[in-house]
Design a protein around this motif. Structure first.
Motif, PDB file in Angstrom:
ATOM      1  N   GLY A 103       0.842  -1.186   0.000  1.00  0.00           N
ATOM      2  CA  GLY A 103       0.000   0.000   0.000  1.00  0.00           C
ATOM      3  C   GLY A 103       0.879   1.237   0.000  1.00  0.00           C
ATOM      4  O   GLY A 103       1.863   1.303   0.755  1.00  0.00           O
ATOM      5  N   ILE A 104       0.541   2.200  -0.857  1.00  0.00           N
ATOM      6  CA  ILE A 104       1.268   3.472  -0.931  1.00  0.00           C
ATOM      7  C   ILE A 104       0.223   4.569  -0.925  1.00  0.00           C
ATOM      8  O   ILE A 104      -0.721   4.541  -1.727  1.00  0.00           O
ATOM      9  CB  ILE A 104       2.119   3.576  -2.220  1.00  0.00           C
ATOM     10  N   TRP A 140      -6.616  -3.166   5.422  1.00  0.00           N
ATOM     11  CA  TRP A 140      -5.726  -4.305   5.187  1.00  0.00           C
ATOM     12  C   TRP A 140      -6.459  -5.640   5.299  1.00  0.00           C
ATOM     13  O   TRP A 140      -5.963  -6.655   4.820  1.00  0.00           O
ATOM     14  CB  TRP A 140      -4.559  -4.288   6.166  1.00  0.00           C
ATOM     15  N   GLU A 141      -7.613  -5.643   5.949  1.00  0.00           N
ATOM     16  CA  GLU A 141      -8.348  -6.891   6.159  1.00  0.00           C
ATOM     17  C   GLU A 141      -9.321  -7.228   5.035  1.00  0.00           C
ATOM     18  O   GLU A 141      -9.941  -8.282   5.051  1.00  0.00           O
ATOM     19  CB  GLU A 141      -9.098  -6.836   7.492  1.00  0.00           C
ATOM     20  N   GLU A 142      -9.476  -6.333   4.048  1.00  0.00           N
ATOM     21  CA  GLU A 142     -10.389  -6.634   2.954  1.00  0.00           C
ATOM     22  C   GLU A 142      -9.948  -7.910   2.250  1.00  0.00           C
ATOM     23  O   GLU A 142      -8.767  -8.225   2.175  1.00  0.00           O
ATOM     24  CB  GLU A 142     -10.471  -5.472   1.965  1.00  0.00           C
ATOM     25  N   ASP A 180      -4.199   0.398  11.092  1.00  0.00           N
ATOM     26  CA  ASP A 180      -5.632   0.686  10.989  1.00  0.00           C
ATOM     27  C   ASP A 180      -5.969   2.177  11.141  1.00  0.00           C
ATOM     28  O   ASP A 180      -7.099   2.534  11.455  1.00  0.00           O
ATOM     29  CB  ASP A 180      -6.404  -0.121  12.028  1.00  0.00           C
ATOM     30  N   THR A 181      -5.018   3.037  10.851  1.00  0.00           N
ATOM     31  CA  THR A 181      -5.247   4.477  10.987  1.00  0.00           C
ATOM     32  C   THR A 181      -6.395   4.952  10.098  1.00  0.00           C
ATOM     33  O   THR A 181      -6.602   4.417   8.999  1.00  0.00           O
ATOM     34  CB  THR A 181      -3.973   5.282  10.636  1.00  0.00           C
ATOM     35  N   ASP A 182      -7.117   5.946  10.561  1.00  0.00           N
ATOM     36  CA  ASP A 182      -8.180   6.568   9.760  1.00  0.00           C
ATOM     37  C   ASP A 182      -7.611   7.579   8.759  1.00  0.00           C
ATOM     38  O   ASP A 182      -8.343   8.075   7.910  1.00  0.00           O
ATOM     39  CB  ASP A 182      -9.190   7.278  10.669  1.00  0.00           C
ATOM     40  N   GLU A 183      -6.323   7.881   8.843  1.00  0.00           N
ATOM     41  CA  GLU A 183      -5.708   8.867   7.954  1.00  0.00           C
ATOM     42  C   GLU A 183      -5.413   8.321   6.558  1.00  0.00           C
ATOM     43  O   GLU A 183      -5.148   9.087   5.634  1.00  0.00           O
ATOM     44  CB  GLU A 183      -4.406   9.391   8.580  1.00  0.00           C
TER      45      GLU A 183
END
Length: 155
Positions: free
Chosen positions: A72-73, A148-150, A140-143
Motif C-alpha cells: 500500500g502506498i 488491510w483486512e479486505e 488501521d489508521t483513519d488517515e
C-alpha cells in the motif's frame, strides 16, 4: 499511479534447475538514485507492516522473491499532483517486479496467501541507528483509506 512510483517487471529465467532473476542493475532507471544498502525481512502469513514514511529524501525499492505481499502506498504530500491517491500492488514469486516508492509517501505491506513472504528493499539512504528516518502510523489508521483486512488482494 502515484507521482514518483515506478514499477519494473523482472525477467524470470527458469529451466530444469530452477530460476534466476536479476533484481538490481545500475543501468536500470528505476534505481536512480542508486541504493546505499539493502536488507530483507521475512514475515508470516497475514502480518501487516505499515505505515511508515521517510522525511530525508529516501526512496525505497521493494521486491518479493518468495511468498506474496500487497503493498500500500498513500500520497499525502501537499505539493504532489497525486495528493490523496492510494495505490496498491501485489507482488511475489509469481509476479516478480520492483516497486519504486517515494519515501515521503506513506507505505507498508501485508503478507497475502498462506506462506511467509520475503521482502527485499534497496533504500537510497543508509539506515541511521541513532536517529532513524521514520514516521509511523498504525496499520488501521483513519488517515489512510486502506483496509488491510479486505478480502480482495488483486486488482
Amino acid at each position: 499511479m502515484i507521482d514518483g512510483v515506478a514499477i519494473r517487471e523482472l525477467e524470470v529465467n527458469a529451466d530444469g534447475r530452477g530460476r534466476l532473476v536479476e533484481i538490481f542493475r545500475e543501468d536500470w532507471d528505476i534505481y536512480d538514485p542508486l541504493p546505499k544498502m539493502s536488507y530483507y525481512s521475512v514475515s508470516y502469513p497475514g502480518v501487516v507492516r505499515a505505515w511508515h514514511r521517510h522525511t530525508r529524501g529516501q526512496i525505497d525499492h521493494f521486491l518479493c522473491p518468495a511468498g506474496q505481499i500487497k503493498i500500500g502506498i498513500y500520497d499525502d504530500r501537499g505539493d504532489s499532483d497525486t495528493q490523496g491517491t492510494l495505490q496498491t500492488e501485489v507482488i511475489g514469486e509469481h509476479n516478480q517486479r520492483v516497486v519504486r516508492i517515494p519515501g515521503d509517501c506513506w507505505h507498508g505491506f501485508k503478507v497475502v496467501g498462506n506462506e511467509k513472504a520475503t521482502l527485499l528493499n534497496f533504500p537510497t539512504n543508509l539506515y541511521d541507528y541513532e536517529d532513524p528516518d521514520e514516521e509511523r502510523l498504525p496499520p488501521d489508521t483513519d488517515e489512510i483509506p486502506l483496509d488491510w483486512e479486505e478480502e480482495k488482494h488483486r486488482k
